[in-house]
Write a protein that holds these residues in place. Structure first.
Motif, PDB file in Angstrom:
ATOM      1  N   LYS A  18       0.839  -1.214   0.000  1.00  0.00           N
ATOM      2  CA  LYS A  18       0.000   0.000   0.000  1.00  0.00           C
ATOM      3  C   LYS A  18       0.872   1.262   0.000  1.00  0.00           C
ATOM      4  N   HIS A 101      -8.610  -3.252  -5.899  1.00  0.00           N
ATOM      5  CA  HIS A 101      -8.552  -3.320  -4.434  1.00  0.00           C
ATOM      6  C   HIS A 101      -9.669  -2.465  -3.835  1.00  0.00           C
ATOM      7  N   GLU A 173     -11.530 -10.424  -0.874  1.00  0.00           N
ATOM      8  CA  GLU A 173     -11.147  -9.638   0.299  1.00  0.00           C
ATOM      9  C   GLU A 173     -12.388  -8.977   0.889  1.00  0.00           C
ATOM     10  N   ILE A 178     -10.441  -6.095   6.105  1.00  0.00           N
ATOM     11  CA  ILE A 178      -9.181  -5.486   5.655  1.00  0.00           C
ATOM     12  C   ILE A 178      -8.688  -4.461   6.664  1.00  0.00           C
ATOM     13  N   GLY A 179      -7.518  -4.734   7.212  1.00  0.00           N
ATOM     14  CA  GLY A 179      -6.886  -3.794   8.132  1.00  0.00           C
ATOM     15  C   GLY A 179      -7.613  -3.645   9.456  1.00  0.00           C
ATOM     16  N   SER A 219      -6.723  -9.166   6.993  1.00  0.00           N
ATOM     17  CA  SER A 219      -6.170  -9.507   8.310  1.00  0.00           C
ATOM     18  C   SER A 219      -5.619 -10.927   8.374  1.00  0.00           C
ATOM     19  N   LEU A 238      -3.569 -12.483  -0.078  1.00  0.00           N
ATOM     20  CA  LEU A 238      -3.100 -11.129  -0.379  1.00  0.00           C
ATOM     21  C   LEU A 238      -2.973 -10.460   0.992  1.00  0.00           C
ATOM     22  N   GLY A 240      -1.790  -7.470   3.597  1.00  0.00           N
ATOM     23  CA  GLY A 240      -1.504  -6.048   3.761  1.00  0.00           C
ATOM     24  C   GLY A 240      -0.543  -5.835   4.920  1.00  0.00           C
ATOM     25  N   GLY A 241      -1.089  -5.466   6.066  1.00  0.00           N
ATOM     26  CA  GLY A 241      -0.285  -5.105   7.244  1.00  0.00           C
ATOM     27  C   GLY A 241       0.853  -6.072   7.545  1.00  0.00           C
TER      28      GLY A 241
HETATM   29  P1  PGA Z   1      -4.680  -6.478   5.612  1.00  0.00           P
HETATM   30  O1  PGA Z   1      -4.886  -5.975   4.099  1.00  0.00           O
HETATM   31  O2  PGA Z   1      -3.923  -7.768   5.524  1.00  0.00           O
HETATM   32  O3  PGA Z   1      -3.910  -5.375   6.268  1.00  0.00           O
HETATM   33  O4  PGA Z   1      -6.038  -6.663   6.182  1.00  0.00           O
HETATM   34  C1  PGA Z   1      -5.187  -6.877   3.069  1.00  0.00           C
HETATM   35  C2  PGA Z   1      -5.311  -6.129   1.766  1.00  0.00           C
HETATM   36  O5  PGA Z   1      -5.779  -4.988   1.772  1.00  0.00           O
HETATM   37  O6  PGA Z   1      -4.943  -6.660   0.703  1.00  0.00           O
END
Ligand code: PGA
Length: 256
Positions: A18, A101, A173, A178-179, A219, A238, A240-241
């Motif tokens: 990101k 996304h 997702e 997410i996040g 997550s 996929l 993110g964090g």
């Molecule tokens: P996250 O993000 O693992 O931080 O929840 C996943 C993504 O946005 O692809």
């Protein structure tokens, strides 16, 4: 299917960095990644921000880690201030792009229609696409998650020929995961992935469905990856964090 070259579905773990990491932070993270060992068969990818793609491609040139992009524009070139084309990505060594996304959909007005054009542009340029989609919390609460997901996939992808799916990876997702630290349970992920595979099978047949990788995102962490990845229709993640720390990312990669 006759006259149709199938590519077997792959296990993939992709890190979406990101809008994080400047040039020197990118260098440090790449060095940390290079000190880790891949013990799984999964393909590993990382998506730095545009300004760091060239540096990342050069640093990871002889590594099995593929450098991918987080977005691209559908036009070949021209008056699109601030945008990046497929050609530009390819010229620095990027062959795969994340499209759709949920943050792009929510904050930058990406729609099924604009995403269909982006998918077409990427495929026309022989690029691979990681196509993201997923329902919001309100959709799940009202029991509409399957129809939302089905429409997102159909509207952006189902104009394609079957062969195109050799270059498409799907990434489910759920926006609420997410996040947020809240993951879909392994069962929720499996149920939705099976539904997505069935949707593909209905439109294109079992072979296309069985050979398309479907990743889970939202997550995904070292402590839950193994259970999620153990589900039969989950082909990877996929991330993110957790992809911003080499150790956590590799714990997820090696969870296969
Ligand atoms: P996250 O993000 O693992 O931080 O929840 C996943 C993504 O946005 O692809």
């Amino acid at each position: 299917m006759e006259g149709y070259d199938l590519i077997m579905r792959k296990q993939i773990v992709a890190g979406n960095w990101k809008m994080n990491n400047d040039l020197s932070q990118t260098q440090s993270l790449i060095e940390a990644l290079q000190s880790q060992e891949i013990t799984s068969k999964a393909e590993v990818m990382v998506a730095p921000t545009f300004t760091n793609l060239l540096q990342a491609c050069e640093a990871l040139k002889s590594s099995p880690i593929e450098v991918i992009a987080q977005n691209m524009h559908f036009a070949e070139n021209g008056a699109y201030t601030g945008e990046i084309s497929a050609d530009m990505l390819k010229s620095v060594g990027v062959k795969t792009v994340i499209l759709g996304h949920s943050e792009r959909r929510a904050y930058f007005n990406e729609t099924d229609e604009s995403l269909a054009k982006k998918v077409d542009a990427a495929l026309a340029n022989d690029m691979r696409v990681i196509f993201c989609f997923g329902e919001e919390l309100a959709d799940r609460k009202s029991g509409n998650e399957e129809s939302v997901v089905e429409n997102q996939i159909k509207n952006a992808l189902f104009h394609l020929e079957a062969q195109a799916f050799n270059n498409i990876v799907l990434a489910y997702e759920p926006v609420w995961a997410i996040g947020t630290g809240e993951t879909a349970s392994p069962e929720q992920a499996q149920d939705m992935h099976a539904f997505i595979r069935q949707t593909l099978a209905d439109a294109y047949g079992n072979e296309v469905a069985n050979n398309t990788s479907i990743l889970y995102g939202g997550s995904c962490k070292p402590n839950n990856a193994q259970e999620i990845f153990s589900k039969p229709d989950v082909d990877g993640g996929l991330i993110g964090g957790a992809s911003l720390k080499a150790e956590d990312f590799f714990a997820i990669v090696n969870a296969f």
